[in-house]
Design an enzyme around this catalytic site. Structure first.
Site, PDB file in Angstrom:
ATOM      1  N   ARG A 129      10.008  82.939 144.365  1.00 17.68           N
ATOM      2  CA  ARG A 129       9.446  81.576 143.633  1.00 17.68           C
ATOM      3  C   ARG A 129       9.146  81.018 145.110  1.00 17.68           C
ATOM      4  O   ARG A 129       9.881  80.739 145.595  1.00 17.68           O
ATOM      5  CB  ARG A 129       9.961  81.143 142.123  1.00 17.68           C
ATOM      6  CG  ARG A 129      10.312  81.741 141.035  1.00 17.68           C
ATOM      7  CD  ARG A 129      10.816  81.402 140.046  1.00 17.68           C
ATOM      8  NE  ARG A 129      10.844  82.695 139.095  1.00 17.68           N
ATOM      9  CZ  ARG A 129       9.720  82.868 138.059  1.00 17.68           C
ATOM     10  NH1 ARG A 129       8.620  82.618 138.138  1.00 17.68           N
ATOM     11  NH2 ARG A 129       9.912  83.410 137.155  1.00 17.68           N
TER      12      ARG A 129
ATOM     13  N   HIS B 233      11.011  92.197 130.891  1.00 15.35           N
ATOM     14  CA  HIS B 233      11.523  91.210 130.777  1.00 15.35           C
ATOM     15  C   HIS B 233      12.051  91.709 129.131  1.00 15.35           C
ATOM     16  O   HIS B 233      11.910  91.406 128.416  1.00 15.35           O
ATOM     17  CB  HIS B 233       9.663  90.805 130.613  1.00 15.35           C
ATOM     18  CG  HIS B 233      10.456  88.847 130.415  1.00 15.35           C
ATOM     19  ND1 HIS B 233      10.470  88.500 131.660  1.00 15.35           N
ATOM     20  CD2 HIS B 233      10.877  88.417 129.178  1.00 15.35           C
ATOM     21  CE1 HIS B 233      11.051  87.342 131.372  1.00 15.35           C
ATOM     22  NE2 HIS B 233      10.749  86.834 130.194  1.00 15.35           N
ATOM     23  N   ASP B 234      13.357  90.600 129.655  1.00 13.30           N
ATOM     24  CA  ASP B 234      14.049  90.999 128.177  1.00 13.30           C
ATOM     25  C   ASP B 234      14.399  92.530 127.639  1.00 13.30           C
ATOM     26  O   ASP B 234      15.198  93.064 126.366  1.00 13.30           O
ATOM     27  CB  ASP B 234      13.653  90.511 127.055  1.00 13.30           C
ATOM     28  CG  ASP B 234      13.855  88.751 127.805  1.00 13.30           C
ATOM     29  OD1 ASP B 234      14.719  87.981 128.364  1.00 13.30           O
ATOM     30  OD2 ASP B 234      13.357  88.218 126.884  1.00 13.30           O
TER      31      ASP B 234
ATOM     32  N   ASN C  55      16.829  94.552 139.241  1.00 13.32           N
ATOM     33  CA  ASN C  55      15.583  92.736 139.760  1.00 13.32           C
ATOM     34  C   ASN C  55      17.396  91.687 139.990  1.00 13.32           C
ATOM     35  O   ASN C  55      17.852  91.135 139.518  1.00 13.32           O
ATOM     36  CB  ASN C  55      15.538  92.436 138.558  1.00 13.32           C
ATOM     37  CG  ASN C  55      14.532  90.424 139.437  1.00 13.32           C
ATOM     38  OD1 ASN C  55      15.480  90.169 140.046  1.00 13.32           O
ATOM     39  ND2 ASN C  55      12.727  90.625 138.864  1.00 13.32           N
TER      40      ASN C  55
ATOM     41  N   ARG D 227      26.514  77.919 145.325  1.00 10.10           N
ATOM     42  CA  ARG D 227      27.714  77.409 145.356  1.00 10.10           C
ATOM     43  C   ARG D 227      27.462  77.009 147.315  1.00 10.10           C
ATOM     44  O   ARG D 227      28.370  76.736 147.686  1.00 10.10           O
ATOM     45  CB  ARG D 227      28.910  78.405 145.590  1.00 10.10           C
ATOM     46  CG  ARG D 227      29.184  78.182 144.651  1.00 10.10           C
ATOM     47  CD  ARG D 227      29.882  76.893 144.248  1.00 10.10           C
ATOM     48  NE  ARG D 227      31.010  76.776 144.396  1.00 10.10           N
ATOM     49  CZ  ARG D 227      31.944  77.009 144.328  1.00 10.10           C
ATOM     50  NH1 ARG D 227      32.699  77.767 143.166  1.00 10.10           N
ATOM     51  NH2 ARG D 227      33.350  76.974 144.751  1.00 10.10           N
TER      52      ARG D 227
ATOM     53  N   GLY E  31      16.674  92.495 135.312  1.00  7.62           N
ATOM     54  CA  GLY E  31      17.890  91.483 136.069  1.00  7.62           C
ATOM     55  C   GLY E  31      18.454  90.589 134.889  1.00  7.62           C
ATOM     56  O   GLY E  31      19.922  91.015 134.663  1.00  7.62           O
ATOM     57  N   HIS E  32      18.188  90.113 134.648  1.00  4.21           N
ATOM     58  CA  HIS E  32      18.984  89.024 133.787  1.00  4.21           C
ATOM     59  C   HIS E  32      20.092  89.900 132.513  1.00  4.21           C
ATOM     60  O   HIS E  32      21.492  89.317 133.155  1.00  4.21           O
ATOM     61  CB  HIS E  32      17.950  88.006 133.021  1.00  4.21           C
ATOM     62  CG  HIS E  32      18.502  87.059 131.983  1.00  4.21           C
ATOM     63  ND1 HIS E  32      19.008  86.155 132.641  1.00  4.21           N
ATOM     64  CD2 HIS E  32      18.679  86.815 130.651  1.00  4.21           C
ATOM     65  CE1 HIS E  32      19.842  85.131 131.928  1.00  4.21           C
ATOM     66  NE2 HIS E  32      19.011  85.770 130.618  1.00  4.21           N
TER      67      HIS E  32
ATOM     68  N   HIS F 110      15.935  81.355 143.929  1.00  5.91           N
ATOM     69  CA  HIS F 110      17.005  82.141 143.608  1.00  5.91           C
ATOM     70  C   HIS F 110      16.601  82.992 144.608  1.00  5.91           C
ATOM     71  O   HIS F 110      17.219  82.854 145.849  1.00  5.91           O
ATOM     72  CB  HIS F 110      16.736  83.367 141.749  1.00  5.91           C
ATOM     73  CG  HIS F 110      15.659  82.898 141.350  1.00  5.91           C
ATOM     74  ND1 HIS F 110      14.542  83.236 141.341  1.00  5.91           N
ATOM     75  CD2 HIS F 110      15.334  82.135 140.162  1.00  5.91           C
ATOM     76  CE1 HIS F 110      13.456  83.324 140.819  1.00  5.91           C
ATOM     77  NE2 HIS F 110      13.681  82.943 139.839  1.00  5.91           N
TER      78      HIS F 110
ATOM     79  N   GLU G 127       7.449  91.548 142.775  1.00  7.69           N
ATOM     80  CA  GLU G 127       7.076  90.485 142.206  1.00  7.69           C
ATOM     81  C   GLU G 127       6.897  88.802 142.381  1.00  7.69           C
ATOM     82  O   GLU G 127       7.731  87.987 143.142  1.00  7.69           O
ATOM     83  CB  GLU G 127       7.967  90.492 140.824  1.00  7.69           C
ATOM     84  CG  GLU G 127       8.391  91.858 140.409  1.00  7.69           C
ATOM     85  CD  GLU G 127       8.694  91.377 139.228  1.00  7.69           C
ATOM     86  OE1 GLU G 127       9.503  92.184 138.178  1.00  7.69           O
ATOM     87  OE2 GLU G 127       9.581  89.909 138.291  1.00  7.69           O
TER      88      GLU G 127
ATOM     89  N   THR H 242      10.402  80.833 133.825  1.00  6.36           N
ATOM     90  CA  THR H 242      10.851  82.244 134.163  1.00  6.36           C
ATOM     91  C   THR H 242       8.937  82.913 133.021  1.00  6.36           C
ATOM     92  O   THR H 242       8.302  82.209 132.975  1.00  6.36           O
ATOM     93  CB  THR H 242      11.508  83.026 133.026  1.00  6.36           C
ATOM     94  OG1 THR H 242      11.938  84.225 133.115  1.00  6.36           O
ATOM     95  CG2 THR H 242      11.745  83.212 131.171  1.00  6.36           C
TER      96      THR H 242
ATOM     97  N   HIS I 145      12.353  88.591 142.631  1.00  5.60           N
ATOM     98  CA  HIS I 145      11.035  87.244 142.649  1.00  5.60           C
ATOM     99  C   HIS I 145      11.098  86.340 143.520  1.00  5.60           C
ATOM    100  O   HIS I 145      11.671  85.347 143.429  1.00  5.60           O
ATOM    101  CB  HIS I 145      10.593  87.383 141.070  1.00  5.60           C
ATOM    102  CG  HIS I 145       9.185  86.288 140.716  1.00  5.60           C
ATOM    103  ND1 HIS I 145       8.459  86.894 139.120  1.00  5.60           N
ATOM    104  CD2 HIS I 145       8.927  86.208 141.331  1.00  5.60           C
ATOM    105  CE1 HIS I 145       7.884  85.728 138.900  1.00  5.60           C
ATOM    106  NE2 HIS I 145       8.502  85.236 140.224  1.00  5.60           N
TER     107      HIS I 145
END
Length: 242
Positions: free
Chosen positions: A45, A195-196, A7, A18, A217-218, A50, A74, A104, A43
């Site tokens: 949004r 997720h996580d 992700n 920036r 991703g994260h 992002h 997503e 999230t 994803h």
């Protein structure tokens, strides 16, 4: 073997912070593909904080150049989102029930309320030639309901497993996910997860048979800051391919 889809939302977030096109999301995706990842996820949004709709279009074109790399988009299935999916035709679209102001994703779909809508969306995605996936909790009733909607896959929302793993007492939670995956598979659904998930907890999670894809991703971005992206990708691929 489980496919690793990376992700890129956090890379896009760094770029956006920036006001410059640095890091360039497309160039970063190309580097990941060269390292051997199986897929790219974004994803986009509603507020584009992002990944943007243009990122989605650009990455769609990029992934078409690599037949072995799947593109997964997503998001919440607004009219605008579905139009973007229709235009870009990713390999997979994962429907996520997140509100515009949500930090999230933090829950799966409630099909007691949304089954008819998801059924219509699954048919729409099929008409686009796009595989459908549904972000869902490891809940027996929700999985049974999902199997009646025409959805191709589910993506198990894995935060509760990640939390249990971090606390050191995760076996009962892992069993819940295993039973959920087995039920989904018995009902004809493919099973993804995300997720996580991270380098620490993924190996144990993938003791569950036949997880088709993990989207990460994260954690992967943070681990790359510590260990370097090439090392992190190879470690994830080794886990997924073992």
């Amino acid at each position: 073997m489980t496919a690793l889809s990376v992700n890129l939302n956090k890379i896009a977030l760094l770029r956006n912070s920036r006001g410059r096109d640095y890091p360039n999301v497309l160039a970063y995706a190309e580097k990941l593909i060269a390292m051997g990842v199986d897929g790219i996820t974004v994803h986009p949004r509603q507020d584009e904080r992002h990944a943007t709709r243009q990122d989605t279009r650009d990455l769609s074109e990029l992934c078409r150049q690599y037949p072995d790399v799947e593109f997964n988009v997503e998001g919440y299935p607004s009219v605008e989102f579905m139009a973007l999916v229709a235009a870009t035709k990713p390999d997979q679209c994962t429907l996520v029930p997140d509100a515009p102001d949500q930090l999230t994703s933090d829950h799966g779909w409630d099909l007691a309320e949304h089954a008819d809508w998801i059924t219509a969306l699954a048919a729409e995605l099929k008409s686009f030639g796009v595989r459908s996936s549904l972000f869902i909790d490891p809940d027996e009733q929700q999985i049974k309901a999902a199997s009646q909607t025409g959805i191709d896959r589910i993506e198990l929302y894995t935060e509760s497993y990640a939390n249990a793993y971090a606390e050191g007492d995760y076996q009962s939670t892992l069993m819940q996910y295993k039973q959920s995956a087995e039920l989904a598979q018995a009902l004809g659904l493919g099973v993804n997860a995300g997720h996580d998930l991270d380098l620490d907890n993924l190996t144990q999670f993938l003791t569950i048979p036949d997880i088709l894809e993990v989207s990460i991703g994260h954690a992967l971005t943070i681990e790359s800051l510590e260990f370097g992206v090439a090392d992190v990708i190879q470690r994830y691929l080794a886990i997924c391919r073992s």
